[in-house]
Write a protein that holds these residues in place. Structure first.
Motif, PDB file in Angstrom:
ATOM      1  N   ILE A 113       9.347   1.461   7.284  1.00 54.33           N
ATOM      2  CA  ILE A 113       8.636   0.702   8.317  1.00 54.33           C
ATOM      3  C   ILE A 113       9.612  -0.235   9.004  1.00 54.33           C
ATOM      4  O   ILE A 113      10.651  -0.586   8.446  1.00 54.33           O
ATOM      5  CB  ILE A 113       7.453  -0.119   7.750  1.00 54.33           C
ATOM      6  CG1 ILE A 113       7.941  -1.118   6.687  1.00 54.33           C
ATOM      7  CG2 ILE A 113       6.361   0.760   7.215  1.00 54.33           C
ATOM      8  CD1 ILE A 113       6.894  -2.134   6.307  1.00 54.33           C
ATOM      9  N   GLN A 165       6.032  -2.118  14.126  1.00 57.25           N
ATOM     10  CA  GLN A 165       5.458  -0.777  13.951  1.00 57.25           C
ATOM     11  C   GLN A 165       3.983  -0.873  13.589  1.00 57.25           C
ATOM     12  O   GLN A 165       3.561  -1.729  12.823  1.00 57.25           O
ATOM     13  CB  GLN A 165       6.221  -0.038  12.852  1.00 57.25           C
ATOM     14  CG  GLN A 165       5.672   1.341  12.522  1.00 57.25           C
ATOM     15  CD  GLN A 165       6.432   1.990  11.380  1.00 57.25           C
ATOM     16  OE1 GLN A 165       7.579   1.642  11.110  1.00 57.25           O
ATOM     17  NE2 GLN A 165       5.797   2.933  10.702  1.00 57.25           N
ATOM     18  N   SER A 166       3.195   0.035  14.142  1.00 55.28           N
ATOM     19  CA  SER A 166       1.772   0.106  13.800  1.00 55.28           C
ATOM     20  C   SER A 166       1.589   1.015  12.591  1.00 55.28           C
ATOM     21  O   SER A 166       2.200   2.082  12.502  1.00 55.28           O
ATOM     22  CB  SER A 166       0.958   0.647  14.979  1.00 55.28           C
ATOM     23  OG  SER A 166       1.022  -0.247  16.075  1.00 55.28           O
ATOM     24  N   VAL A 167       0.754   0.576  11.659  1.00 53.98           N
ATOM     25  CA  VAL A 167       0.451   1.375  10.470  1.00 53.98           C
ATOM     26  C   VAL A 167      -1.064   1.478  10.332  1.00 53.98           C
ATOM     27  O   VAL A 167      -1.815   0.664  10.879  1.00 53.98           O
ATOM     28  CB  VAL A 167       1.066   0.754   9.194  1.00 53.98           C
ATOM     29  CG1 VAL A 167       2.574   0.791   9.242  1.00 53.98           C
ATOM     30  CG2 VAL A 167       0.587  -0.695   9.011  1.00 53.98           C
ATOM     31  N   THR A 168      -1.491   2.487   9.599  1.00 49.91           N
ATOM     32  CA  THR A 168      -2.917   2.697   9.390  1.00 49.91           C
ATOM     33  C   THR A 168      -3.287   2.343   7.958  1.00 49.91           C
ATOM     34  O   THR A 168      -2.425   2.261   7.073  1.00 49.91           O
ATOM     35  CB  THR A 168      -3.308   4.150   9.677  1.00 49.91           C
ATOM     36  OG1 THR A 168      -2.536   5.026   8.833  1.00 49.91           O
ATOM     37  CG2 THR A 168      -3.034   4.501  11.126  1.00 49.91           C
ATOM     38  N   GLN A 208      -1.929   4.024   4.483  1.00 48.69           N
ATOM     39  CA  GLN A 208      -0.705   4.777   4.797  1.00 48.69           C
ATOM     40  C   GLN A 208       0.390   4.419   3.801  1.00 48.69           C
ATOM     41  O   GLN A 208       0.653   3.258   3.521  1.00 48.69           O
ATOM     42  CB  GLN A 208      -0.240   4.448   6.212  1.00 48.69           C
ATOM     43  CG  GLN A 208       1.055   5.160   6.612  1.00 48.69           C
ATOM     44  CD  GLN A 208       1.496   4.801   8.013  1.00 48.69           C
ATOM     45  OE1 GLN A 208       0.692   4.373   8.845  1.00 48.69           O
ATOM     46  NE2 GLN A 208       2.776   4.974   8.319  1.00 48.69           N
ATOM     47  N   VAL A 245       4.010   3.827   2.980  1.00 47.27           N
ATOM     48  CA  VAL A 245       5.190   3.462   3.766  1.00 47.27           C
ATOM     49  C   VAL A 245       6.458   3.425   2.919  1.00 47.27           C
ATOM     50  O   VAL A 245       7.543   3.149   3.440  1.00 47.27           O
ATOM     51  CB  VAL A 245       4.969   2.097   4.460  1.00 47.27           C
ATOM     52  CG1 VAL A 245       3.808   2.179   5.432  1.00 47.27           C
ATOM     53  CG2 VAL A 245       4.726   0.987   3.435  1.00 47.27           C
ATOM     54  N   SER A 281      -0.079   0.521   2.841  1.00 45.26           N
ATOM     55  CA  SER A 281      -0.635  -0.466   3.764  1.00 45.26           C
ATOM     56  C   SER A 281      -2.122  -0.646   3.449  1.00 45.26           C
ATOM     57  O   SER A 281      -2.881   0.322   3.492  1.00 45.26           O
ATOM     58  CB  SER A 281      -0.460  -0.012   5.204  1.00 45.26           C
ATOM     59  OG  SER A 281      -1.133  -0.884   6.083  1.00 45.26           O
ATOM     60  N   SER A 311      -5.176  -1.360   8.615  1.00 48.01           N
ATOM     61  CA  SER A 311      -4.503  -0.979   9.861  1.00 48.01           C
ATOM     62  C   SER A 311      -4.026  -2.237  10.580  1.00 48.01           C
ATOM     63  O   SER A 311      -4.697  -3.263  10.571  1.00 48.01           O
ATOM     64  CB  SER A 311      -5.467  -0.205  10.763  1.00 48.01           C
ATOM     65  OG  SER A 311      -5.884   0.998  10.138  1.00 48.01           O
ATOM     66  N   VAL A 365       3.156  -4.441  11.805  1.00 52.36           N
ATOM     67  CA  VAL A 365       4.072  -5.118  10.882  1.00 52.36           C
ATOM     68  C   VAL A 365       4.708  -6.306  11.609  1.00 52.36           C
ATOM     69  O   VAL A 365       5.412  -6.138  12.611  1.00 52.36           O
ATOM     70  CB  VAL A 365       5.163  -4.150  10.384  1.00 52.36           C
ATOM     71  CG1 VAL A 365       6.147  -4.885   9.473  1.00 52.36           C
ATOM     72  CG2 VAL A 365       4.528  -2.971   9.652  1.00 52.36           C
ATOM     73  N   LEU A 417       1.513  -8.011   7.448  1.00 55.49           N
ATOM     74  CA  LEU A 417       0.749  -7.156   8.344  1.00 55.49           C
ATOM     75  C   LEU A 417      -0.293  -7.994   9.068  1.00 55.49           C
ATOM     76  O   LEU A 417      -0.857  -8.923   8.497  1.00 55.49           O
ATOM     77  CB  LEU A 417       0.071  -6.061   7.515  1.00 55.49           C
ATOM     78  CG  LEU A 417      -0.733  -4.983   8.219  1.00 55.49           C
ATOM     79  CD1 LEU A 417       0.192  -4.067   9.008  1.00 55.49           C
ATOM     80  CD2 LEU A 417      -1.512  -4.174   7.190  1.00 55.49           C
TER      81      LEU A 417
END
Length: 298
Positions: free
Chosen positions: A52, A56-59, A62, A64, A181, A184, A187, A207
């Motif tokens: 990551i 950055q977008s994470v769901t 997810q 990482v 994560s 959603s 970061v 997050l």
């Protein structure tokens, strides 16, 4: 000259009126914030992967990255092998009991034969007593063997259950080696890198949910009667020379008062005690954490 003086006076009055309207344009002011989550390591070991970057977008859920889990995996395999060995030594109660049950059945058949011979005076009473004694001994052996075998089986079942629990514990620890994560979002900060040693509780990244912003503002005691949770309000974001309006919903009102924060201005700055409120605002991508905004009660 007189006309110019009248014009100047009128202009000053209009200026004060305009300033007055600007001051009352909002009922409260504050800054934007959002829900932030600090994700920490749940396992100890070297970080083998951590894919990551800040921004950055994470769901939600997810994966990482992950922390080295070799030793935990080998320990789990050892427990599984021990469990298989335990199962192989488990006694087959039915088969072992069948041998004694067959001997008892044979002895009972012999008893009937001796009883028939005794009736024909072809056997003695001692022979019948011997057969009865043999049956009694076999039945006691059967009861004792059953008790022993059941006790052994129960003990092995307990040992097997203990191994199951240990395996489940290791599976839980192995799952915690994955860096996941919890929600959603975007970061904000990355605190560790691949190759570093992680300990339980070490912060890995922060997050934030930037899609849903919160304007934390402060109101006076007199303004409490003007608002309620769930009420729609107008939020104005300050972009420097430009301003943009959003629809907001009051999601929280503090149950206790506090002294006015130095960085916050209320409509009545003379009030010593204020109440904090939270206004939920849907972000269109322009709102940023720390940006100032105003609230107007509709």
């Amino acid at each position: 000259m007189k006309t110019a003086k009248i014009f100047t006076t009128a202009f000053i009055v209009l200026l004060f009126i305009s300033c007055g309207k600007t001051d009352s344009d909002f009922d409260a002011a504050g800054s934007f914030e959002t829900t932030e989550i600090l994700v920490s390591a749940e396992a100890q070991g070297r970080i083998m992967q951590f894919d990551i970057e800040e921004g950055q977008s994470v769901t939600e859920n997810q994966i990482v990255g992950y922390i080295d889990s070799t030793q935990l995996f080998l320990k789990k395999e050892q427990l599984i092998a021990s469990q298989k060995g335990l199962q192989s030594r488990r006694p087959d109660i039915r088969k072992q009991m069948a041998v004694l049950e067959q001997q008892i059945a044979t002895a009972k058949t012999e008893k009937k034969r001796v009883e028939n011979l005794l009736k024909a005076n072809a056997a003695t009473a001692k022979q019948l007593d011997d057969v009865n004694a043999q049956i009694a001994v076999l039945e006691k052996q059967l009861a004792a063997s059953k008790t022993t075998l059941e006790s052994t089986d129960e003990g092995m079942s307990s040992d097997n259950k203990a191994l199951d629990i240990q395996i489940q514990q290791l599976e839980d620890q192995l799952a915690k080696c994955r860096i996941i994560s919890p929600a959603s979002g975007v970061v904000l900060t990355k605190y560790a890198e691949k190759g570093e040693l992680a300990g339980t509780g070490k912060a890995l990244f922060k997050l934030a949910d930037l899609d849903n912003m919160i304007l934390r503002a402060y109101i006076t005691n007199e303004q409490l009667t003007q608002i309620k949770i769930g009420q729609k309000v107008t939020v104005t974001a300050d972009f420097g020379e430009e301003q943009k309006q959003y629809e907001g919903i009051i999601s929280w009102v503090s149950a206790k008062s506090e002294f006015t924060p130095k960085t916050i201005q209320t409509r009545d700055e003379r009030a010593n005690l204020v109440y904090a409120i939270k206004v939920s605002v849907k972000n269109d991508g322009y709102l940023k954490i720390g940006m100032y905004g105003n609230v107007r009660f509709n």
